[in-house]
Scaffold this motif. Structure first.
Motif, short mmCIF file in Angstrom:
data_model
loop_
_atom_site.label_atom_id
_atom_site.label_comp_id
_atom_site.label_asym_id
_atom_site.label_seq_id
_atom_site.Cartn_x
_atom_site.Cartn_y
_atom_site.Cartn_z
N ALA A 148 2.19 -1.05 -5.67
CA ALA A 148 0.90 -1.71 -5.86
C ALA A 148 0.97 -2.61 -7.07
N CYS A 164 -7.33 1.43 -6.39
CA CYS A 164 -7.57 2.54 -5.47
C CYS A 164 -6.41 3.53 -5.49
N ALA A 165 -5.19 3.01 -5.60
CA ALA A 165 -4.02 3.89 -5.66
C ALA A 165 -4.04 4.74 -6.92
N GLY A 172 -6.43 -2.90 -4.55
CA GLY A 172 -5.61 -1.90 -3.88
C GLY A 172 -4.84 -1.05 -4.87
N LYS A 217 -10.96 2.95 1.29
CA LYS A 217 -9.69 2.43 0.80
C LYS A 217 -8.87 3.55 0.13
N PHE A 233 3.39 1.32 2.04
CA PHE A 233 2.07 0.96 1.50
C PHE A 233 2.22 -0.14 0.47
N GLY A 254 -0.46 -2.16 -2.19
CA GLY A 254 -1.79 -2.34 -2.75
C GLY A 254 -1.83 -3.59 -3.60
N VAL A 299 -5.11 5.01 1.08
CA VAL A 299 -3.97 5.18 0.18
C VAL A 299 -3.40 6.58 0.32
N GLU A 353 -6.69 7.41 -6.46
CA GLU A 353 -6.18 8.42 -5.51
C GLU A 353 -5.22 9.37 -6.21
N ARG A 377 0.35 7.62 1.53
CA ARG A 377 1.22 8.40 0.64
C ARG A 377 1.70 9.68 1.31
#
Length: 562
Positions: free
Chosen positions: A503, A386-387, A383, A363, A377, A379, A367, A390, A371
């Motif tokens: 997100a 995860c963003a 989600g 996941k 995107f 999230g 992301v 990241e 990006r």
């Protein structure tokens, strides 16, 4: 007084009782009757909150924070009426309540039994829905299939219920399957006959038969069912397979289900207004362009695990004249391979909610790919987590950053538990659940989508953005689109230099409706169309579209659509 409709099922499970109940609710609403719909689930779990998505599908969350069966999502979407924890009843919750009463001495030393105590508790739950909102009609769907051992207390309770409110205030509706046997070249009624016999053996005579089938019922089949099941022929209703669940209310309207039910309940026969619903079906049948959206998930083997998400995407796509093709991507596959292998040429990428560490690195890679490749995107809940991870690893260069959910020992928990959650042991019902307000940043994309300063959305999570990293996060080019009203909790993040990068800590999919698409999904689908869309080649004529609107090859009478 409130009237009551009970929907039971026979022959096989997953026959569509929930869609029938939701569709009937839509037909009542189109006649300006108020409706509430109740689900009786026979499993012993107190609620589906701790059940695996692979077994149960999506957990739908209500405004008041109840974790419920996905059918409540159908009820809300079809009737545009918010449900509550009162609308979801399980065997576990019933027995828990009865045992608590016994421990308090409420039964004054009496022997506690299935009859009358369990069945009385079930009846009280049905009355509670009626007393709480005082709707014109309460529709109750009984989960499972007639003949299941675990469903017997619920069936006995609804049999007893007619004594509570009077026979003329109750309708029993039975949904069954009529299979077509290709080798014999005929439709078989015997499974339905046996199902009705089973129902009658416990004291319930169905007033209406809803017959699931893959083709129209001929008159002689309806007459045979009427004769053998002791149901008036006009109350034998065809529920033919449809290309979309949203066609079902129009199919059942044409079959006269609402008119028959109103007559049985001694309610006024009002003219329905189904114009918006029919326009919805027409728009579904004539998209102008198509887009492909990748959903990078952990439970993709069962699409019902993301049911509200799929429906929300469809609502916005219809509103924007588009068709959505879904590309289901297993997050674990991306862990072992390049994201490009699975995500190249998609119009948008969604990383949805979930729990646990499995598939997380896939996941996070997704992301990063969205990006860096400027792909729209979105999230949702996990989600967003995860963003944030990241960002920390790849922009802030904090290589050991993680979520405390994935790695409790990480030195940089950019996602962490709230202090009040640290000592929580139980899993069920202990998260931030239900409707919470968020105050939007007036300079954010989120505000441009909502056009409101304070919004209300449904949550289902335990971990939050770690505020120790907030200033560093903002230095990385991100914007906090929304927070809790006191500014303490981060609810939305976004990147302003991206085609669409947003997100949310909450689940906007739970509040999307067919005729009222959610603004976040509208924005995401609009960005995806601009990013990469393909032309739809018309495959049906205008006449075929008109036929599709009712699913039966005929148009609705003018007096019905007003």
């Amino acid at each position: 007084m409130t009237k009551f409709v009970f929907v039971t099922g026979g022959v096989v499970s997953s026959i569509g009782k929930g869609i029938v109940a939701a569709s009937l609710g839509r037909l009542f609403k189109s006649r300006e009757y108020s409706v509430s719909i109740l689900k009786l689930d026979p499993y012993i779990n107190v609620d589906p909150g701790t059940m695996s998505p692979f077994q149960h599908g999506e957990v739908f969350v209500t405004d008041d924070g109840a974790e419920t069966d996905l059918d409540l999502g159908h009820y809300e979407r079809f009737t545009e009426t918010c449900m509550s924890r009162l609308n979801s009843v399980t065997t576990g919750s019933i027995y828990q309540a009865v045992i608590n009463k016994e421990r308090r001495g409420d039964y004054q030393g009496g022997t506690v039994q299935v009859i009358p105590h369990i069945t009385q508790e079930i009846r009280e739950r049905i009355h509670r829905v009626a007393d709480n909102t005082n709707p014109d009609v309460v529709i109750t769907e009984v989960g499972g299939t007639v003949g299941d051992i675990e469903s017997l207390p619920f069936l006995e309770a609804i049999r007893q219920f007619r004594k509570d409110v009077g026979r003329n205030n109750v309708v029993y509706m039975h949904v069954t399957l009529l299979p077509w046997i290709a080798s014999a070249g005929e439709m078989k009624t015997k499974p339905t006959q046996h199902s009705v016999k089973e129902l009658r053996s416990i004291g319930i005579q169905p007033d209406v038969l809803i017959c699931r089938c893959d083709r129209a019922l001929k008159a002689n089949i309806k007459e045979k069912l009427s004769e053998f099941c002791d149901v008036p022929v006009q109350s034998v209703i065809t529920a033919q397979d449809a290309s979309s669940i949203y066609e079902v209310p129009l199919i059942l309207e044409k079959e006269g289900l609402a008119q028959q039910t109103l007559q049985l309940l001694n309610l006024e026969q009002r003219q329905p207004d189904l114009r918006q619903w029919q326009t919805l079906i027409e728009n579904m049948a004539s998209p102008q362009q198509g887009i492909e959206i990748a959903i990078v998930g952990k439970y993709i083997q069962l699409s019902d695990a993301y049911l509200s998400l799929v429906e929300a995407l469809g609502h916005s796509a219809i509103a924007l004249g588009s068709e959505v093709k879904l590309r289901w991507v297993d997050a674990e596959e991306i862990e072992a391979n390049s994201p490009q292998t699975y995500l190249e040429d998609v119009s948008g990428i969604i990383v949805p909610g979930g729990f646990g560490i499995r598939g997380i690195e896939g996941k996070i890679k997704s992301v990063e790919y969205a990006r860096t490749q400027n792909i729209p995107f979105l999230g949702l809940c996990l989600g967003m987590h995860c963003a944030v991870v990241e960002w920390a690893r790849n922009i802030a260069n904090i290589k050991e950053a993680s979520s405390a959910e994935f790695d409790p020992d990480t030195p940089h928990p950019v996602i962490n538990l709230l202090p009040e959650q640290h000592d929580v042991v139980d899993l069920g019902g202990t998260m931030r659940l239900g409707l919470y307000p968020s105050r939007l940043n007036l300079e954010s994309r989120a505000y441009s989508l909502y056009q409101e300063e304070v919004i209300y959305e449904r949550h289902r999570h335990r971990y939050e953005f770690n505020n120790a990293y907030r200033s560093l996060f903002l230095e990385g080019g991100y914007v906090i689109g929304g927070t809790s009203p006191d500014g303490r909790l981060v609810e939305m993040i976004e990147r302003p230099d991206h085609a669409f990068f947003l997100a949310t800590q909450f689940h906007p999919e739970f509040r999307s409706r067919p005729n009222q698409p959610h603004p976040i999904f509208l924005g995401f689908i609009d960005a995806a169309i601009k990013q990469h869309s393909f032309e739809i080649v018309p495959s049906v004529t205008k006449k075929a579209v008109q036929e599709m609107k009712v699913g039966m090859g005929e148009t609705l009478p003018a007096e019905i659509i007003n």
